[in-house]
Write an enzyme that holds these catalytic residues in place. Structure first.
Site, PDB file in Angstrom:
ATOM      1  N   HIS A 255       0.853  -1.197   0.000  1.00 16.21           N
ATOM      2  CA  HIS A 255       0.000   0.000   0.000  1.00 16.21           C
ATOM      3  C   HIS A 255       0.887   1.245   0.000  1.00 16.21           C
ATOM      4  O   HIS A 255       0.716   2.150  -0.815  1.00 16.21           O
ATOM      5  CB  HIS A 255      -0.904  -0.051   1.229  1.00 16.21           C
ATOM      6  CG  HIS A 255      -1.823   1.116   1.378  1.00 16.21           C
ATOM      7  ND1 HIS A 255      -2.892   1.350   0.546  1.00 16.21           N
ATOM      8  CD2 HIS A 255      -1.828   2.124   2.288  1.00 16.21           C
ATOM      9  CE1 HIS A 255      -3.514   2.455   0.931  1.00 16.21           C
ATOM     10  NE2 HIS A 255      -2.889   2.951   1.989  1.00 16.21           N
TER      11      HIS A 255
ATOM     12  N   ASP B 215      -3.703  -0.381   6.275  1.00 15.51           N
ATOM     13  CA  ASP B 215      -4.351  -0.518   4.962  1.00 15.51           C
ATOM     14  C   ASP B 215      -3.701  -1.626   4.140  1.00 15.51           C
ATOM     15  O   ASP B 215      -3.633  -1.550   2.915  1.00 15.51           O
ATOM     16  CB  ASP B 215      -4.270   0.810   4.182  1.00 15.51           C
ATOM     17  CG  ASP B 215      -5.187   1.873   4.761  1.00 15.51           C
ATOM     18  OD1 ASP B 215      -5.968   1.574   5.683  1.00 15.51           O
ATOM     19  OD2 ASP B 215      -5.115   3.027   4.282  1.00 15.51           O
TER      20      ASP B 215
HETATM   21 FE    FE Z   1      -6.407   4.615   4.983  1.00  9.39          FE
HETATM   22 ZN    ZN Z   2      -3.537   4.428   3.495  1.00  9.41          ZN
END
Ligand code: FE
Ligand code: ZN
Length: 270
Positions: free
Chosen positions: A122, A143
């Protein structure tokens, strides 16, 4: 002299913005917050539960995960300085304790140790925090892994994200997975399209839809549930590969591992 019995820990979901969860770990007195993108809901939760903030932990540099740190530090000024833990590999101005893969964070104020896992994809410096204690296996993955899905590849490659998720696959099935966003239902709609013959996905959609109808978070998930229903942890399953081939989303001559990239690309426009 013996130490006092540590107070048991619990985890509170603090909703923020449209679909973020800021996770508050506490023992009834002290609290640590993971990824406080916004300060106001954290300050309100601390007040409501009569908690004192003793640590801030950050998984990656995006504003919806770090934006509340300056206000939280200002709010707590006067009390002892609050340590801010975050990835060494990312430039986050508020971090006071930079972390590397394998580090063990002894969280101030709490009977809690969190292992640091480097999980690029990410973002390139993204880290996750893992509680390995037998009293409860917890994963705070930012994330990287979502319920039914995974994070978008803003900085890393599909191969990097796949290798990062592989680090989660080997965790105990009962590991509670605290993701940073409520994306579950949209992710599971994609999961059903990616693996139409997986009945567990349909069952899970019914269960998670009922939670949302009651206004309850679908999180935490578990590693066991993700292994059974998350296409990004199942990219080499024959049903998924056959489906990708039938839909023309995977080159029959593609090397192993290409199914993951094909899934991620498909999900971007699903
Ligand atoms: Fe986020
Ligand atoms: Zn993020």
């Amino acid at each position: 002299m013996t130490n006092p019995t540590p107070r048991p820990l619990s985890v509170l979901a603090v909703p923020a913005f449209k679909d973020n969860y800021l996770w508050l770990i506490h023992d009834g007195v002290h609290a640590a917050v993971i990824d406080p993108g916004d300060a106001a809901p954290v300050i309100a939760a601390l007040a409501a539960h009569h908690l004192t903030l003793t640590a801030i932990l950050l998984t990656h540099h995006h504003a919806d995960h770090i934006g509340g740190v300056p206000s939280l530090l200002a709010h707590a000024s006067g009390s002892a300085a609050i340590a801010v833990y975050g990835p060494r590999a990312e430039a986050i101005a508020t971090v006071t304790v930079p972390l590397d893969d394998g580090d063990l964070v002894d969280v101030p104020g709490l009977a809690l140790a969190l292992r640091v896992l480097s999980v690029p994809g990410h973002t390139l410096g993204h880290i996750a925090f893992l509680r390995e204690q037998a009293a409860g296996h917890w994963l705070f993955c930012g994330d990287t892994l979502f319920a039914g899905g995974c994070g978008r590849l803003f900085e890393g490659t599909p191969a990097q994200m796949r290798a990062s998720l592989a680090r989660f696959l080997v965790l105990p099935s009962d590991t509670a997975v605290y993701c940073a966003h409520e994306y579950t239902l949209a992710n599971l709609r994609f999961a059903a399209a990616a693996e139409p013959d997986n009945e567990l996905i349909a069952e899970r959609i019914a269960a998670e839809t009922a939670k949302r109808a009651r206004g309850v978070p679908t999180l935490p998930s578990t590693i066991g549930l993700e292994k059974a229903t998350n296409p990004f942890l199942r990219d080499e399953q024959p049903g998924i590969v056959a489906n990708l081939l039938a839909l023309g989303k995977l080159d029959p001559h593609a090397p192993p591992g290409a199914a993951f990239a094909a899934l991620r690309t498909w999900k971007n426009t699903f």
